[in-house]
Design an enzyme around this catalytic site. Structure first.
Site, PDB file in Angstrom:
ATOM      1  N   SER A 158       0.914  -0.774   0.127  1.00  0.00           N
ATOM      2  CA  SER A 158       0.173  -0.597  -0.211  1.00  0.00           C
ATOM      3  C   SER A 158       1.063   0.976   0.044  1.00  0.00           C
ATOM      4  CB  SER A 158      -0.731  -0.037   1.300  1.00  0.00           C
ATOM      5  OG  SER A 158      -1.650   1.482   1.472  1.00  0.00           O
ATOM      6  N   TYR A 183       0.287   0.217  10.445  1.00  0.00           N
ATOM      7  CA  TYR A 183      -0.230  -0.560   9.694  1.00  0.00           C
ATOM      8  C   TYR A 183       0.864  -0.004   8.534  1.00  0.00           C
ATOM      9  CZ  TYR A 183      -2.869  -0.352   5.119  1.00  0.00           C
ATOM     10  OH  TYR A 183      -3.113  -0.530   3.679  1.00  0.00           O
TER      11      TYR A 183
END
Length: 321
Positions: A158, A183
């Site tokens: 990502s 994350y």
């Protein structure tokens, strides 16, 4: 930074769909494993691969949910696996290896994002453990079945990797927890995994890629309160996406990982980070939100992470001793 980390002029872009990038590609006789292949962009990935002729195995933490989502789709089988439970990963891999089949594509699409502080296994931070360590263990355990001379491993990362490199001094966030940086660390780990796996696998013709699929509103956001998504400008008060954010549809979001897994344009390449169905450029130093950060491509950090992951999971298909 690798000189290969530059656009190659794929002919596709941000609005291309998974079916677009598969046009003219026949996957008949190919077997793909797609984690998370029953929800969000993983579901679209499964559908597109099947339409192109592939047989797709979907290991799922929620088997009944997966079977319902994939009902009526020929060429798919569902099995049980929880990426946050290394024993579950081992059991799935052993069942698959016992079938004697060969794997042509692995797409590590499953993941969690910005969850509340959660511990799995011996106290590991859940995003790092699930998004990275679970997939690390899966690929290493499946390695005897991964086809030499053409198989591809795709790690779905990502742009969130911009948030954090690997926190070597506190990988498990014992000293305070930030869900978005955690994350980011996990997504950086996905890229570093592909970098080192490609280095280890290229002599046998197995190549690895990582990618940013784009911004897509899917169940990945399940841990985020509606108010937070409104404040970030992702959705309006009615829960509808805000056009200026440029969110992709799920078929568009699935396109880059399908392109990574199948495109002839990537033959002879590997260890690269992709976005919008092309090789990504290095991220600019001014912090603009595109491209890949240097810390995610560092071969020394990739090797260090591989060794740490092998120690934690107890599996390393490339161990020499």
């Amino acid at each position: 930074m690798s000189t290969a980390q530059h656009k190659i002029g794929s002919g596709f872009g941000a609005t291309s769909t998974a079916d677009d990038v598969l046009e003219g590609i026949d996957l008949t006789g190919k077997l793909a494993i797609v984690t998370g292949g029953y929800s969000g962009i993983g579901l679209e990935t499964t559908r597109a691969l099947v339409r192109a002729g592939a047989h797709v195995v979907v290991p799922a933490r929620r088997r009944a949910t997966a079977e319902e989502a994939l009902a009526g789709l020929d060429g798919v089988e569902v099995d049980e696996m929880d990426l946050g439970d290394l024993e579950s990963v081992r059991a799935f891999a052993e069942r698959f290896l016992a079938s004697g089949r060969t794997i042509d594509i692995v797409i590590d699409s499953a993941g969690i994002m910005a969850c509340p502080e959660t511990r799995v296994g011996p106290g590991w931070e859940a995003q790092f453990a699930t998004n990275h360590l679970g997939h690390f263990a899966l690929v290493n355990r499946l390695w005897p079945a991964i086809a030499p001379g053409g198989a591809r491993i795709v790690a779905v990362s990502s742009r969130g990797h911009h948030n954090s490199g690997i926190r070597w001094n506190d990988i498990d966030w014992q000293d305070g927890y930030d869900k978005w940086q955690a994350y980011g660390q996990a997504k950086t780990a996905n890229v570093l995994f592909a970098v080192h796996l490609d280095r280890l696998g290229r002599d046998s013709g197995v190549r690895a890629f990582a990618l940013h699929p784009g911004g897509i509103l899917t169940p990945l956001q399940r841990h985020l309160p509606k108010r937070e998504m409104v404040e970030r400008g992702w959705i309006d008060e009615n829960g509808e996406p805000l056009d200026p954010q440029g969110f992709k549809t799920p078929p568009q979001g699935a396109a880059t990982q399908v392109w990574a897994a199948t495109s002839p344009a990537l033959d002879g390449l590997g260890g690269l980070y992709l976005e919008d169905c092309d090789v990504a450029e290095p991220a600019p130093e001014d912090g603009a939100g595109f491209g890949v950060k240097a810390w995610a491509l560092d071969p020394d950090q990739a090797a260090r992470l591989w060794e740490l992951s092998a120690r934690r999971t107890g599996v390393n298909a490339f161990a020499t001793d």
